[in-house]
Design a protein around this motif. Structure first.
Motif, PDB file in Angstrom:
ATOM      1  N   VAL A  31       0.826  -1.210   0.000  1.00 17.79           N
ATOM      2  CA  VAL A  31       0.000   0.000   0.000  1.00 17.79           C
ATOM      3  C   VAL A  31       0.857   1.257   0.000  1.00 17.79           C
ATOM      4  CG1 VAL A  31      -1.602   1.363   1.415  1.00 17.79           C
ATOM      5  CG2 VAL A  31      -2.021  -1.075   1.071  1.00 17.79           C
ATOM      6  N   LEU A  32       1.857   1.298   0.857  1.00 18.05           N
ATOM      7  CA  LEU A  32       2.678   2.508   0.972  1.00 18.05           C
ATOM      8  C   LEU A  32       3.551   2.725  -0.263  1.00 18.05           C
ATOM      9  CD1 LEU A  32       3.565   2.170   4.746  1.00 18.05           C
ATOM     10  CD2 LEU A  32       2.053   3.873   3.712  1.00 18.05           C
ATOM     11  N   GLU A  33       4.112   1.652  -0.818  1.00 14.68           N
ATOM     12  CA  GLU A  33       4.923   1.815  -2.029  1.00 14.68           C
ATOM     13  C   GLU A  33       4.066   2.248  -3.218  1.00 14.68           C
ATOM     14  OE1 GLU A  33       7.235  -1.788  -2.506  1.00 14.68           O
ATOM     15  OE2 GLU A  33       8.806  -1.026  -1.163  1.00 14.68           O
ATOM     16  N   MET A  34       2.822   1.767  -3.295  1.00 12.04           N
ATOM     17  CA  MET A  34       1.924   2.206  -4.370  1.00 12.04           C
ATOM     18  C   MET A  34       1.643   3.702  -4.279  1.00 12.04           C
ATOM     19  SD  MET A  34      -0.752  -0.982  -4.821  1.00 12.04           S
ATOM     20  CE  MET A  34      -2.030   0.126  -5.315  1.00 12.04           C
ATOM     21  N   GLU A  35       1.737   4.248  -3.080  1.00 11.33           N
ATOM     22  CA  GLU A  35       1.511   5.680  -2.867  1.00 11.33           C
ATOM     23  C   GLU A  35       2.800   6.488  -2.981  1.00 11.33           C
ATOM     24  OE1 GLU A  35      -1.457   7.296  -2.465  1.00 11.33           O
ATOM     25  OE2 GLU A  35      -2.359   5.344  -2.934  1.00 11.33           O
ATOM     26  N   GLY A  36       3.920   5.820  -3.288  1.00 15.81           N
ATOM     27  CA  GLY A  36       5.167   6.525  -3.524  1.00 15.81           C
ATOM     28  C   GLY A  36       6.106   6.632  -2.336  1.00 15.81           C
ATOM     29  N   TYR A  37       5.794   5.923  -1.256  1.00 14.90           N
ATOM     30  CA  TYR A  37       6.668   5.964  -0.085  1.00 14.90           C
ATOM     31  C   TYR A  37       7.741   4.889  -0.181  1.00 14.90           C
ATOM     32  CZ  TYR A  37       2.948   8.785   1.936  1.00 14.90           C
ATOM     33  OH  TYR A  37       2.019   9.765   2.167  1.00 14.90           O
ATOM     34  N   ALA A  38       8.903   5.169   0.396  1.00 15.77           N
ATOM     35  CA  ALA A  38       9.918   4.143   0.611  1.00 15.77           C
ATOM     36  C   ALA A  38       9.546   3.449   1.923  1.00 15.77           C
ATOM     37  CB  ALA A  38      11.297   4.775   0.726  1.00 15.77           C
ATOM     38  N   THR A  41      -2.596   9.422   7.975  1.00 19.30           N
ATOM     39  CA  THR A  41      -1.690   9.487   9.126  1.00 19.30           C
ATOM     40  C   THR A  41      -0.246   9.595   8.661  1.00 19.30           C
ATOM     41  OG1 THR A  41      -3.212   8.230  10.525  1.00 19.30           O
ATOM     42  CG2 THR A  41      -0.898   8.251  11.182  1.00 19.30           C
ATOM     43  N   VAL A  42       0.157   8.745   7.734  1.00 15.71           N
ATOM     44  CA  VAL A  42       1.533   8.772   7.215  1.00 15.71           C
ATOM     45  C   VAL A  42       1.821  10.124   6.575  1.00 15.71           C
ATOM     46  CG1 VAL A  42       3.052   7.793   5.439  1.00 15.71           C
ATOM     47  CG2 VAL A  42       1.768   6.279   6.969  1.00 15.71           C
ATOM     48  N   GLU A  43       0.865  10.643   5.833  1.00 16.73           N
ATOM     49  CA  GLU A  43       1.044  11.926   5.140  1.00 16.73           C
ATOM     50  C   GLU A  43       1.368  13.070   6.108  1.00 16.73           C
ATOM     51  OE1 GLU A  43      -2.307  14.258   3.043  1.00 16.73           O
ATOM     52  OE2 GLU A  43      -1.543  12.815   1.574  1.00 16.73           O
ATOM     53  N   ARG A  44       0.876  12.982   7.340  1.00 19.16           N
ATOM     54  CA  ARG A  44       1.144  14.035   8.336  1.00 19.16           C
ATOM     55  C   ARG A  44       2.618  14.096   8.736  1.00 19.16           C
ATOM     56  NH1 ARG A  44      -3.832  12.365  11.229  1.00 19.16           N
ATOM     57  NH2 ARG A  44      -2.483  11.247  12.662  1.00 19.16           N
ATOM     58  N   TYR A  45       3.334  12.981   8.591  1.00 21.75           N
ATOM     59  CA  TYR A  45       4.714  12.914   9.078  1.00 21.75           C
ATOM     60  C   TYR A  45       5.775  12.965   7.995  1.00 21.75           C
ATOM     61  CZ  TYR A  45       2.308  11.776  13.315  1.00 21.75           C
ATOM     62  OH  TYR A  45       1.467  11.836  14.388  1.00 21.75           O
ATOM     63  N   VAL A  46       5.437  12.622   6.789  1.00 20.62           N
ATOM     64  CA  VAL A  46       6.422  12.625   5.715  1.00 20.62           C
ATOM     65  C   VAL A  46       6.641  14.055   5.251  1.00 20.62           C
ATOM     66  CG1 VAL A  46       6.953  11.837   3.391  1.00 20.62           C
ATOM     67  CG2 VAL A  46       5.867  10.277   5.004  1.00 20.62           C
ATOM     68  N   ARG A  47       7.888  14.453   5.275  1.00 19.89           N
ATOM     69  CA  ARG A  47       8.230  15.814   4.845  1.00 19.89           C
ATOM     70  C   ARG A  47       7.971  15.959   3.350  1.00 19.89           C
ATOM     71  NH1 ARG A  47      12.481  13.720   7.475  1.00 19.89           N
ATOM     72  NH2 ARG A  47      13.697  13.573   5.580  1.00 19.89           N
ATOM     73  N   PRO A  48       7.648  17.163   2.908  1.00 19.24           N
ATOM     74  CA  PRO A  48       7.513  17.345   1.460  1.00 19.24           C
ATOM     75  C   PRO A  48       8.835  17.030   0.764  1.00 19.24           C
ATOM     76  CG  PRO A  48       6.715  19.265   2.660  1.00 19.24           C
ATOM     77  CD  PRO A  48       7.380  18.363   3.664  1.00 19.24           C
ATOM     78  N   GLN A  49       8.731  16.541  -0.455  1.00 17.53           N
ATOM     79  CA  GLN A  49       9.931  16.184  -1.212  1.00 17.53           C
ATOM     80  C   GLN A  49      10.774  17.420  -1.446  1.00 17.53           C
ATOM     81  OE1 GLN A  49       9.254  14.335  -4.993  1.00 17.53           O
ATOM     82  NE2 GLN A  49      11.367  13.730  -5.189  1.00 17.53           N
ATOM     83  N   PRO A  50      12.078  17.312  -1.211  1.00 20.90           N
ATOM     84  CA  PRO A  50      12.950  18.464  -1.468  1.00 20.90           C
ATOM     85  C   PRO A  50      12.847  18.896  -2.924  1.00 20.90           C
ATOM     86  CG  PRO A  50      14.151  16.660  -0.391  1.00 20.90           C
ATOM     87  CD  PRO A  50      12.800  16.136  -0.771  1.00 20.90           C
ATOM     88  N   LEU A  51      12.854  20.194  -3.129  1.00 19.67           N
ATOM     89  CA  LEU A  51      12.791  20.715  -4.488  1.00 19.67           C
ATOM     90  C   LEU A  51      14.125  20.470  -5.190  1.00 19.67           C
ATOM     91  CD1 LEU A  51      11.004  24.132  -3.891  1.00 19.67           C
ATOM     92  CD2 LEU A  51      10.037  22.051  -4.870  1.00 19.67           C
ATOM     93  N   GLN A  52      14.040  20.016  -6.405  1.00 19.93           N
ATOM     94  CA  GLN A  52      15.245  19.794  -7.204  1.00 19.93           C
ATOM     95  C   GLN A  52      15.516  21.066  -8.007  1.00 19.93           C
ATOM     96  OE1 GLN A  52      17.012  16.987  -6.873  1.00 19.93           O
ATOM     97  NE2 GLN A  52      15.482  16.372  -5.364  1.00 19.93           N
ATOM     98  N   PRO A  53      16.772  21.503  -8.075  1.00 17.92           N
ATOM     99  CA  PRO A  53      17.081  22.707  -8.847  1.00 17.92           C
ATOM    100  C   PRO A  53      16.732  22.497 -10.324  1.00 17.92           C
ATOM    101  CG  PRO A  53      19.064  21.773  -7.834  1.00 17.92           C
ATOM    102  CD  PRO A  53      17.918  20.897  -7.470  1.00 17.92           C
ATOM    103  N   GLN A  54      16.189  23.519 -10.913  1.00 16.57           N
ATOM    104  CA  GLN A  54      15.850  23.489 -12.334  1.00 16.57           C
ATOM    105  C   GLN A  54      17.073  23.936 -13.127  1.00 16.57           C
ATOM    106  OE1 GLN A  54      12.973  22.430 -13.620  1.00 16.57           O
ATOM    107  NE2 GLN A  54      12.106  22.020 -11.608  1.00 16.57           N
ATOM    108  N   HIS A  55      17.444  23.172 -14.129  1.00 18.73           N
ATOM    109  CA  HIS A  55      18.572  23.546 -14.971  1.00 18.73           C
ATOM    110  C   HIS A  55      18.037  24.012 -16.319  1.00 18.73           C
ATOM    111  CE1 HIS A  55      21.480  21.952 -12.178  1.00 18.73           C
ATOM    112  NE2 HIS A  55      20.727  20.868 -12.063  1.00 18.73           N
TER     113      HIS A  55
END
Length: 131
Positions: free
Chosen positions: A23-30, A116-130
């Motif tokens: 379930v969690l991997e389908m939602e994009g979590y490690a 519940t998991v969404e409350r604790y996972v930090r937003p994905q770090p922004l990747q610099p745009q080249h």
């Protein structure tokens, strides 16, 4: 290095661990899996830093209660958020005594798990745009 979106699931039931993983991997979590409190502590002491730990209470070896005591005593691990996931009735005073960040009752409602998991996972770090 632990991925920014990592969730650790700790449960002695392999079917529950597999369900969490799927379930969690389908939602994009490690997902990190541990079959006991001892295994979870070993992963954490080797440097794993999940955004949240989903912790069963009733396990052989080191159970959830003992895991929390050992985690709280270790300054490098004490601040990691823990959500108890248990089939046994856990009262509000039990949750408060454990000092955990939340409680989910088994069988777990998937929408409740994901919110519940969404409350604790930090937003994905922004990747610099080249350009």
């Amino acid at each position: 290095m632990t991925p920014w979106n990592c969730v650790m699931a700790v449960d002695d039931d392999p079917d529950i661990l597999l369900a969490f993983k799927d379930v969690l991997e389908m939602e994009g979590y490690a997902v990190l899996l541990a079959r006991s409190g001892r295994e979870a502590l070993e992963l954490l002491r080797k440097g794993a830093r999940p955004a949240v730990i989903l912790l069963d209470l009733m396990m052989p070896d080191i159970n959830g209660w003992d895991f929390r005591e050992l985690q709280a005593a270790d300054a490098s691990l004490a601040s990691l958020p823990v959500v108890v996931v248990s089939g046994q009735g856990v009262s509000a005073s039990d949750v408060a005594r454990l000092g955990v960040d939340g409680y989910l009752k088994k069988p777990v409602d998937l929408d409740q798990l994901l919110s519940t998991v969404e409350r604790y996972v930090r937003p994905q770090p922004l990747q610099p745009q080249h350009a």
